[in-house]
Structures are given as structure tokens and as C-alpha cells.
Design a protein around this motif. Structure first.
Motif, PDB file in Angstrom:
ATOM      1  N   ALA A 253       0.814  -1.123  -0.053  1.00 26.61           N
ATOM      2  CA  ALA A 253       0.032  -0.186   0.031  1.00 26.61           C
ATOM      3  C   ALA A 253       0.877   1.090   0.058  1.00 26.61           C
ATOM      4  O   ALA A 253       0.722   2.171  -0.759  1.00 26.61           O
ATOM      5  CB  ALA A 253      -1.015  -0.025   1.276  1.00 26.61           C
ATOM      6  N   VAL A 254       1.787   1.377   0.814  1.00 22.89           N
ATOM      7  CA  VAL A 254       2.997   2.495   0.835  1.00 22.89           C
ATOM      8  C   VAL A 254       3.702   2.425  -0.440  1.00 22.89           C
ATOM      9  O   VAL A 254       3.765   3.640  -1.155  1.00 22.89           O
ATOM     10  CB  VAL A 254       3.782   2.114   2.069  1.00 22.89           C
ATOM     11  CG1 VAL A 254       4.816   3.551   2.109  1.00 22.89           C
ATOM     12  CG2 VAL A 254       3.296   2.272   3.452  1.00 22.89           C
ATOM     13  N   ARG A 255       4.037   1.257  -1.086  1.00 23.42           N
ATOM     14  CA  ARG A 255       4.856   1.377  -2.148  1.00 23.42           C
ATOM     15  C   ARG A 255       3.837   1.870  -3.418  1.00 23.42           C
ATOM     16  O   ARG A 255       4.503   2.730  -4.284  1.00 23.42           O
ATOM     17  CB  ARG A 255       5.490  -0.123  -2.457  1.00 23.42           C
ATOM     18  CG  ARG A 255       6.236  -0.097  -3.525  1.00 23.42           C
ATOM     19  CD  ARG A 255       6.826  -1.672  -3.490  1.00 23.42           C
ATOM     20  NE  ARG A 255       5.664  -2.537  -4.061  1.00 23.42           N
ATOM     21  CZ  ARG A 255       5.426  -3.418  -3.325  1.00 23.42           C
ATOM     22  NH1 ARG A 255       5.766  -3.895  -2.100  1.00 23.42           N
ATOM     23  NH2 ARG A 255       4.508  -4.422  -3.860  1.00 23.42           N
ATOM     24  N   HIS A 256       2.610   1.544  -3.516  1.00 21.80           N
ATOM     25  CA  HIS A 256       1.913   1.944  -4.821  1.00 21.80           C
ATOM     26  C   HIS A 256       1.669   3.489  -4.240  1.00 21.80           C
ATOM     27  O   HIS A 256       1.768   4.174  -5.613  1.00 21.80           O
ATOM     28  CB  HIS A 256       0.801   1.279  -4.940  1.00 21.80           C
ATOM     29  CG  HIS A 256       0.776  -0.205  -5.475  1.00 21.80           C
ATOM     30  ND1 HIS A 256      -0.257  -0.434  -6.111  1.00 21.80           N
ATOM     31  CD2 HIS A 256       1.751  -0.914  -5.397  1.00 21.80           C
ATOM     32  CE1 HIS A 256       0.322  -1.688  -6.738  1.00 21.80           C
ATOM     33  NE2 HIS A 256       1.331  -1.961  -6.471  1.00 21.80           N
ATOM     34  N   ARG A 257       1.580   4.037  -3.312  1.00 18.94           N
ATOM     35  CA  ARG A 257       1.283   5.277  -3.199  1.00 18.94           C
ATOM     36  C   ARG A 257       2.555   6.141  -3.592  1.00 18.94           C
ATOM     37  O   ARG A 257       2.425   7.294  -4.220  1.00 18.94           O
ATOM     38  CB  ARG A 257       0.845   5.603  -1.687  1.00 18.94           C
ATOM     39  CG  ARG A 257      -0.258   5.097  -1.186  1.00 18.94           C
ATOM     40  CD  ARG A 257      -1.435   6.230  -1.493  1.00 18.94           C
ATOM     41  NE  ARG A 257      -2.708   5.705  -0.976  1.00 18.94           N
ATOM     42  CZ  ARG A 257      -3.866   6.375  -1.051  1.00 18.94           C
ATOM     43  NH1 ARG A 257      -3.885   7.508  -1.324  1.00 18.94           N
ATOM     44  NH2 ARG A 257      -4.845   5.856  -0.618  1.00 18.94           N
ATOM     45  N   LEU A 259       4.822   5.090  -5.799  1.00 15.44           N
ATOM     46  CA  LEU A 259       4.960   5.068  -7.232  1.00 15.44           C
ATOM     47  C   LEU A 259       3.944   6.148  -7.633  1.00 15.44           C
ATOM     48  O   LEU A 259       4.544   6.726  -8.860  1.00 15.44           O
ATOM     49  CB  LEU A 259       4.657   3.727  -7.670  1.00 15.44           C
ATOM     50  CG  LEU A 259       5.838   2.486  -7.462  1.00 15.44           C
ATOM     51  CD1 LEU A 259       5.145   1.266  -7.860  1.00 15.44           C
ATOM     52  CD2 LEU A 259       6.878   3.133  -8.193  1.00 15.44           C
ATOM     53  N   ALA A 260       2.940   6.305  -7.201  1.00 13.25           N
ATOM     54  CA  ALA A 260       1.947   7.014  -7.721  1.00 13.25           C
ATOM     55  C   ALA A 260       2.467   8.646  -7.858  1.00 13.25           C
ATOM     56  O   ALA A 260       2.412   9.470  -8.806  1.00 13.25           O
ATOM     57  CB  ALA A 260       0.500   7.231  -7.369  1.00 13.25           C
ATOM     58  N   GLU A 276       0.383  -1.313 -11.453  1.00  9.76           N
ATOM     59  CA  GLU A 276       0.575  -2.909 -11.215  1.00  9.76           C
ATOM     60  C   GLU A 276       1.854  -3.210 -12.105  1.00  9.76           C
ATOM     61  O   GLU A 276       2.951  -4.053 -11.739  1.00  9.76           O
ATOM     62  CB  GLU A 276      -0.392  -3.780 -11.544  1.00  9.76           C
ATOM     63  CG  GLU A 276      -1.552  -3.534 -10.540  1.00  9.76           C
ATOM     64  CD  GLU A 276      -1.068  -4.572  -9.525  1.00  9.76           C
ATOM     65  OE1 GLU A 276      -0.413  -5.327  -9.547  1.00  9.76           O
ATOM     66  OE2 GLU A 276      -1.930  -4.419  -8.369  1.00  9.76           O
ATOM     67  N   ALA A 277       1.976  -2.732 -13.265  1.00  9.00           N
ATOM     68  CA  ALA A 277       3.265  -2.850 -14.422  1.00  9.00           C
ATOM     69  C   ALA A 277       4.441  -2.498 -13.663  1.00  9.00           C
ATOM     70  O   ALA A 277       5.241  -3.089 -13.598  1.00  9.00           O
ATOM     71  CB  ALA A 277       2.689  -2.566 -15.747  1.00  9.00           C
ATOM     72  N   ILE A 278       4.390  -1.256 -13.295  1.00 11.32           N
ATOM     73  CA  ILE A 278       5.638  -0.491 -12.741  1.00 11.32           C
ATOM     74  C   ILE A 278       6.125  -1.272 -11.607  1.00 11.32           C
ATOM     75  O   ILE A 278       7.257  -1.503 -11.204  1.00 11.32           O
ATOM     76  CB  ILE A 278       5.318   0.974 -12.439  1.00 11.32           C
ATOM     77  CG1 ILE A 278       4.945   1.438 -13.898  1.00 11.32           C
ATOM     78  CG2 ILE A 278       6.644   1.335 -11.792  1.00 11.32           C
ATOM     79  CD1 ILE A 278       4.516   2.895 -13.589  1.00 11.32           C
ATOM     80  N   ASP A 279       4.995  -1.850 -10.552  1.00 15.89           N
ATOM     81  CA  ASP A 279       5.606  -2.491  -9.418  1.00 15.89           C
ATOM     82  C   ASP A 279       6.308  -3.730  -9.754  1.00 15.89           C
ATOM     83  O   ASP A 279       6.982  -4.299  -9.036  1.00 15.89           O
ATOM     84  CB  ASP A 279       4.303  -2.805  -8.776  1.00 15.89           C
ATOM     85  CG  ASP A 279       4.291  -3.177  -7.083  1.00 15.89           C
ATOM     86  OD1 ASP A 279       5.254  -2.474  -6.654  1.00 15.89           O
ATOM     87  OD2 ASP A 279       3.958  -4.143  -6.630  1.00 15.89           O
TER      88      ASP A 279
END
Length: 314
Positions: A253-257, A259-260, A276-279
Motif C-alpha cells: 500500500a505504501v509502495r503504490h502510493r 509510485l503514484a 501494477e506493471a511498474i510494481d
């Protein structure tokens, strides 16, 4: 309790109006700017603020999307003035088409920011529940906070603890005539279908009113998102010159925030598919190629893993 607000005489008994007055008291200031649509929610919000002694400037936005919209806005402004508020009718242009609701909202808030750094809006507990369900269908369940920050504008929602029935009841008690938007009965709009079809069915399944529980879940989701945004804001400097692959160890959850935020720093529109693709470049790295995230005048924007960081190439 005052006997009147402006030229409007207040009744001796007004239980719905009293609920609204109690709800807004924690947010009161000497002078308040209120977004006025002419509907029951915003009209009764202005009435409550005036009854609590605040000076009010009502900002009525004419989106020019319906025939007679200027007249509707002017009638709403006249009712605000009847209650002793100052009223401004401001016209904006919105291009009709797909995403029109979102475009109208952005134009409206941009106009509000032209007049004030803070605006009150009349979202109720019912709006909160509907927002939560609609956002969930997009895979991003969230809700509205009592106060939230937009570019150049703070949005205050003092009626999230009140019901739509309270605002409608308050208008009836006060003798106000709210505008009935015909779109609010058109089930082609997802929010209307949610209100008129889905929520009543949920009530039957639940065996009671589904709104309070959904609104509470929405508030909790919004508060959790606020905490995550705070974490991201404090750590923003870590990906100023590329996104370190060591951040793969952060909770999802933190990582996606993060990245955004990284993508928005390059004015790249963010969606779940891109994230999702970048993750995968972080947590499932096996030498794969770059991820396309947008276009420029000369080519396409890509996120590539390079020298221990994710970078934006064009």
C-alpha cells in the motif's frame, strides 16, 4: 435562536434544521464561502450557517450544461440573499461528453478557488455512502474527509454527519424551495442508480439502514489514505532523482502510493494498470523491458529499471 435570518422568518419548531446547526458548529468561522447548487443540501447549509451567526458568501456555479441553467443559478442566489447571504453567480464552460461529471467538478472547484481559499460544500452522510460504493466498483474504496486539500483550496464538508432527509426536511421547515435537478432521477447516471436501486436492496439484505455503516467505512478508508499520503509527503525526496529499487521492501500500500507520487511528479496520469506493471519492475524483476506510461510530442514515456532505480525515459 434568532427569530429570522435576513428576510426569512425561522419557525419555533424545526428539528431537522436543528440537526444541521449542531453539525456545522465545530467548523464555524466569522465568514464562510459556500458552494450553492440550489438543491436542498446547499440551501439548508447556508441557512444553518446564517442561523449560527456567520456571514456567508454563496458561490453559485453555472456550468452551462442544461437549458435554463443561468436562471436556475440566479434563483438559487436569490434564496441565499433572502437569508441575508451575499451571492455570486459565476459561469464556467465544460465540454459535454464522456467524463463530463468529473470535468464539471474540476471546473467548479477551480472557480471556487478564484473567490476563496476555503469553501464549504454540502455533502451528506448519504453522499458519503454512495461515494464509497462507487469508488469500490473502480477498485479504490475511499471516502470524503471533513476537510480536504485541493490545489489552492481547502474543502470543508460540515454535513457528513447529517442525512439527506435532514436537509430536505430543513428546507420544508423553513419554507425554502430547492431546485430539483432532473438528472437526480435519471438512473442512467451511476450515482442515481446506486441511490435508487442498489442502496434500497442493500437495506433489504442488511435488514436496516445501510447508510451509517457504509459512511463509517468510507470515513475510515479516507483517514487511512490520509495517513499514507502523509508518509509519502514526508519521504518524497527519496525518489526525486529516480525511484530506488530498494523501496520494493515497503508494504504494498505504501509502495503504490510512492509510485503514484513518482509518476505524478512527471505529470503522468496514474491508474491501477500502470501501477501494477511498474510494481513488477520492483518486486518481480527478471530483466523485463520498460513500461509505457504516456506519450509526448516526440514519442512515448516509459518507466525503465536502470542502475538500481526506476527512471522515466522518452
Amino acid at each position: 435562536m434568532p427569530a429570522r435570518i435576513g428576510q426569512l422568518e425561522l419557525p419555533d419548531q424545526s428539528p431537522n434544521f436543528l440537526i444541521l446547526r449542531h453539525n456545522i458548529r465545530p467548523y464555524l468561522q466569522e465568514h464562510i464561502f459556500v458552494g450553492l447548487s440550489g438543491g436542498a443540501d446547499s440551501l439548508s447549509l447556508i441557512a444553518a450557517a446564517r442561523a449560527e451567526g456567520a456571514a456567508v458568501t454563496a458561490i453559485c456555479i453555472d456550468h452551462n450544461l442544461q437549458e435554463g441553467s443561468r436562471e436556475i443559478s440566479e434563483k438559487a442566489a436569490a434564496q441565499a440573499e433572502l437569508m441575508g447571504a451575499k451571492a455570486i453567480v459565476h459561469s464556467v464552460e465544460v465540454t459535454p461528453g464522456q467524463g463530463m461529471e468529473a470535468a464539471a467538478r474540476e471546473a467548479r472547484y477551480a472557480a471556487f478557488a478564484h473567490f476563496s481559499t476555503e469553501i464549504w460544500v454540502a455533502h451528506t452522510m448519504d453522499d458519503q455512502a454512495e461515494t464509497y460504493l462507487l469508488a469500490g466498483l473502480r477498485g479504490n474504496s475511499t471516502g470524503m474527509l471533513d476537510a480536504s486539500r485541493r490545489p489552492n483550496l481547502t474543502v470543508i464538508r460540515p454535513l457528513l454527519g447529517a442525512r439527506r432527509a435532514n436537509t430536505q426536511g430543513a428546507c420544508a421547515e423553513l419554507g425554502l424551495t430547492p431546485w430539483q435537478d432532473p438528472q437526480n432521477s435519471d438512473s442512467a447516471f451511476r450515482r442515481v442508480a446506486m441511490r435508487t436501486q442498489v442502496l434500497p436492496l442493500l437495506g433489504e439484505v442488511h435488514g436496516g439502514d445501510p447508510i451509517p455503516g457504509l459512511a463509517l467505512a468510507a470515513r475510515r478508508a479516507a483517514e487511512a489514505a490520509e495517513v499514507l499520503e502523509g508518509v509519502v509527503e514526508k519521504r518524497r525526496g527519496e525518489w526525486k532523482n529516480g525511484f530506488p529499487v530498494t523501496l520494493a521492501a515497503e508494504p504494498r500500500a505504501v509502495r503504490h502510493r510512492m509510485l503514484a507520487d513518482f509518476l505524478r511528479g512527471y505529470d503522468i496520469k496514474v491508474n491501477s494498470r500502470k501501477l501494477e506493471a511498474i510494481d513488477h519492475l520492483l518486486v518481480d524483476w527478471h530483466g523485463q523491458g520498460p513500461v509505457a506510461v504516456g506519450k509526448t510530442a516526440t514519442g512515448r514515456l516509459e518507466v525503465v529499471r536502470q542502475s538500481g532505480k526506476l527512471r522515466i525515459n522518452d
